[in-house]
Design an enzyme around this catalytic site. Structure first.
Site, PDB file in Angstrom:
ATOM      1  N   LYS A   1       2.601  34.999 -36.578  1.00  0.00           N
ATOM      2  CA  LYS A   1       3.199  34.967 -37.915  1.00  0.00           C
ATOM      3  C   LYS A   1       2.161  35.357 -38.969  1.00  0.00           C
ATOM      4  O   LYS A   1       2.468  36.062 -39.932  1.00  0.00           O
ATOM      5  CB  LYS A   1       3.705  33.557 -38.231  1.00  0.00           C
ATOM      6  CG  LYS A   1       4.911  33.121 -37.418  1.00  0.00           C
ATOM      7  CD  LYS A   1       5.378  31.758 -37.899  1.00  0.00           C
ATOM      8  CE  LYS A   1       6.448  31.155 -37.033  1.00  0.00           C
ATOM      9  NZ  LYS A   1       6.795  29.787 -37.437  1.00  0.00           N
TER      10      LYS A   1
ATOM     11  N   ASP B   1      10.486  27.915 -42.109  1.00  0.00           N
ATOM     12  CA  ASP B   1      11.195  27.122 -41.106  1.00  0.00           C
ATOM     13  C   ASP B   1      12.271  28.028 -40.535  1.00  0.00           C
ATOM     14  O   ASP B   1      12.856  28.835 -41.259  1.00  0.00           O
ATOM     15  CB  ASP B   1      11.811  25.863 -41.717  1.00  0.00           C
ATOM     16  CG  ASP B   1      12.295  24.909 -40.623  1.00  0.00           C
ATOM     17  OD1 ASP B   1      11.646  24.841 -39.559  1.00  0.00           O
ATOM     18  OD2 ASP B   1      13.320  24.241 -40.816  1.00  0.00           O
TER      19      ASP B   1
HETATM   20  P1  IMP Z   1       9.554  27.196 -36.159  1.00  0.00           P
HETATM   21  O1  IMP Z   1      10.240  27.454 -37.461  1.00  0.00           O
HETATM   22  O2  IMP Z   1       8.485  28.192 -35.857  1.00  0.00           O
HETATM   23  O3  IMP Z   1       9.129  25.753 -36.021  1.00  0.00           O
HETATM   24  O4  IMP Z   1      10.645  27.436 -35.029  1.00  0.00           O
HETATM   25  C1  IMP Z   1      11.677  26.533 -34.773  1.00  0.00           C
HETATM   26  C2  IMP Z   1      12.321  26.819 -33.432  1.00  0.00           C
HETATM   27  O5  IMP Z   1      13.354  27.796 -33.619  1.00  0.00           O
HETATM   28  C3  IMP Z   1      11.399  27.396 -32.381  1.00  0.00           C
HETATM   29  O6  IMP Z   1      10.776  26.383 -31.638  1.00  0.00           O
HETATM   30  C4  IMP Z   1      12.367  28.195 -31.522  1.00  0.00           C
HETATM   31  O7  IMP Z   1      13.003  27.330 -30.619  1.00  0.00           O
HETATM   32  C5  IMP Z   1      13.387  28.683 -32.529  1.00  0.00           C
HETATM   33  N1  IMP Z   1      13.024  30.019 -33.026  1.00  0.00           N
HETATM   34  C6  IMP Z   1      12.579  30.342 -34.269  1.00  0.00           C
HETATM   35  N2  IMP Z   1      12.331  31.656 -34.359  1.00  0.00           N
HETATM   36  C7  IMP Z   1      12.601  32.175 -33.157  1.00  0.00           C
HETATM   37  C8  IMP Z   1      12.516  33.507 -32.623  1.00  0.00           C
HETATM   38  O8  IMP Z   1      12.097  34.484 -33.282  1.00  0.00           O
HETATM   39  N3  IMP Z   1      12.890  33.630 -31.336  1.00  0.00           N
HETATM   40  C9  IMP Z   1      13.319  32.605 -30.568  1.00  0.00           C
HETATM   41  N4  IMP Z   1      13.393  31.358 -30.995  1.00  0.00           N
HETATM   42  C10 IMP Z   1      13.049  31.138 -32.292  1.00  0.00           C
END
Ligand code: IMP
Length: 197
Positions: A14, A70
């Protein structure tokens, strides 16, 4: 002098995406570059609320402008679940979570398997900023019946991306995902706020 921005993430992928987006205009630091700051709990009902809460907490703690994200997967047949609980939908690893999703959707026909990845980004420009900038990006698709592809993470193997020839998100090359993803879209919308810092 270049403005300094804290991107509240420990995720190297990211961070790279953001640095490409803002180029030389902004010096981007991540949580790894700073002394430890207590992590706020992601207990909001929406992606936006969680992103704003994180950005506020990190800007408050460091005095820097802070950007936080998020994201998650919203499945229409499940009334938007797993949504903000995507990372905690099932104990174990990514595979355990997408397998639970496939089990919940067993018997749901293709036409009703629509879903979207969503990402909210929030920018708080400093302590007491009354009006954080918030942008949301979406990527539309459908939930497959079985996983395919090896790229990406999370729910990528079971998410067929709309308009990408029937491929799952995990079958897109990283550069392709970086063009169409929910996060890429939110970053694009946030760009003008970052360049105005
Ligand atoms: P965070 O916002 O990075 O904490 O992501 C939250 C959760 O959403 C992750 O643990 C994944 O399970 C799902 N997620 C978010 N973005 C993606 C993506 O680009 N591909 C697949 N899963 C995602």
């Amino acid at each position: 002098m270049k403005p300094r921005l804290l991107f509240a993430t420990g995720n190297a992928g990211k961070l790279r995406e953001l640095r490409v987006l803002v180029g030389d205009a902004v010096e981007v630091v991540s949580l790894k570059d700073l002394p430890p700051v207590p992590e706020p709990e992601e207990d909001g009902d929406t992606f936006q609320a969680n992103a704003v809460k994180k950005a506020r907490a990190y800007s408050e703690a460091t005095g820097l402008p802070a950007l936080a994200d998020d994201s998650g997967l919203c499945v229409d047949a499940l009334d938007g679940r797993p949504g903000v609980l995507s990372a905690r939908y099932a104990p174990g690893d990514d595979r355990a979570r997408y397998e639970k999703l496939l089990a919940e959707l067993a018997g749901v026909p293709d036409a009703k398997r629509t879903a979207s990845f969503r990402c909210a980004l929030a920018l708080v420009t400093g302590r007491g900023d009354p009006e954080p900038r918030v942008e949301v990006g979406r990527c539309e698709g459908t939930i497959l019946h079985a996983p395919k592809g090896t790229n990406g993470f999370g729910y990528d193997p079971v998410f067929q991306v709309e308009g990408e020839g029937g491929r799952s998100m995990a079958e897109l090359a990283p550069e392709e995902k970086a063009r169409v993803s929910h996060r890429a879209r939110a970053f694009q919308l946030m760009r003008r706020h970052l360049l105005a810092l």
